[in-house]
Motif scaffolding. Structure first.
Motif, PDB file in Angstrom:
ATOM      1  N   THR A 182      11.523 -13.263  19.124  1.00  0.00           N
ATOM      2  CA  THR A 182      12.792 -12.704  19.578  1.00  0.00           C
ATOM      3  C   THR A 182      13.768 -12.600  18.412  1.00  0.00           C
ATOM      4  N   GLN A 187      12.596  -9.795  16.042  1.00  0.00           N
ATOM      5  CA  GLN A 187      12.881  -8.488  16.635  1.00  0.00           C
ATOM      6  C   GLN A 187      14.362  -8.135  16.479  1.00  0.00           C
ATOM      7  N   GLU A 199      15.810  -4.952  14.424  1.00  0.00           N
ATOM      8  CA  GLU A 199      16.688  -3.956  15.042  1.00  0.00           C
ATOM      9  C   GLU A 199      17.990  -3.810  14.259  1.00  0.00           C
TER      10      GLU A 199
END
Length: 95
Positions: A51, A54, A58
């Protein structure tokens, strides 16, 4: 045509018995030759870590291209020094 990526459980690689590694190695070899990519399970990396990664990806890919290009050499080459166990003390200077 839809290409499905193989899912390879690498948990056997944690074993001290190298004979248990053979099926995993064979699966990785086949995936690299057939599709070039594969999913890995059984690695032991906590879901929270994915998480965080990611979110960082992003944030990075949302940056303007000129900022990403400016950091392309220093962020990768100095941040982890792959294989040495040495880590850079500062993070790349992303906004």
């Amino acid at each position: 045509m839809t290409l499905a990526l193989p899912i390879i459980d690498i948990s056997a690689l944690k074993s001290d018995n190298q004979s248990e590694w053979k099926e995993v190695i064979k699966a990785i070899d086949g995936a690299c030759r057939d599709t070039g990519f594969f999913y890995v399970t059984g690695h032991g990396i906590p879901a929270q870590q994915f998480t965080k990664v990611q979110a960082m990806a992003e944030k990075f890919f949302a940056l303007p291209e000129e900022i990403k290009q400016k950091d392309k050499h220093t962020a990768f080459n100095e941040s982890s020094r792959l294989g040495t166990g040495k880590r850079r003390k500062t993070r790349p200077k992303w906004p």
